[in-house]
Write a protein that holds these residues in place. Sequence first.
Motif, PDB file in Angstrom:
ATOM      1  N   ASN A  42       0.934  -1.147  -0.165  1.00 53.22           N
ATOM      2  CA  ASN A  42       0.165   0.299  -0.286  1.00 53.22           C
ATOM      3  C   ASN A  42       0.761   1.255  -0.236  1.00 53.22           C
ATOM      4  O   ASN A  42       0.185   2.275  -0.518  1.00 53.22           O
ATOM      5  N   SER A  46      -0.401   4.549  -1.433  1.00 51.33           N
ATOM      6  CA  SER A  46      -0.251   5.866  -0.732  1.00 51.33           C
ATOM      7  C   SER A  46       0.409   7.183  -0.697  1.00 51.33           C
ATOM      8  O   SER A  46      -0.409   8.046  -0.623  1.00 51.33           O
ATOM      9  N   THR A  96      -0.840  10.785  -1.652  1.00 51.93           N
ATOM     10  CA  THR A  96      -1.369  11.835  -0.407  1.00 51.93           C
ATOM     11  C   THR A  96      -0.465  13.249  -0.997  1.00 51.93           C
ATOM     12  O   THR A  96      -0.183  14.993  -0.961  1.00 51.93           O
TER      13      THR A  96
END
Length: 56
Positions: free
Chosen positions: A4, A8, A12
Motif C-alpha cells: 500500500n 498511498s 498523499t
Amino acid sequence: MRINFLPSLKLTLKSEGGDVDDKRDPGGRTSRGVIQTVYDAYRPFEGAAASRRVDG
C-alpha cells in the motif's frame, strides 16, 4: 503494508508537499511540510538570518 505504500504516497503527494499560505491554517505559511516559524528557528543554527521565506 508495503504493498500500500507507493499508491498511498502518490495519493498523499497530490495535496501535500508544495507551498501553501492559507490564512485559515493556524500553522501559517508552509513549504514542503515545513512551517515558516520552524524554518525561522532553524536558520540561525546554520548561521543565516531567520527572516528568509521558506520557498526562497
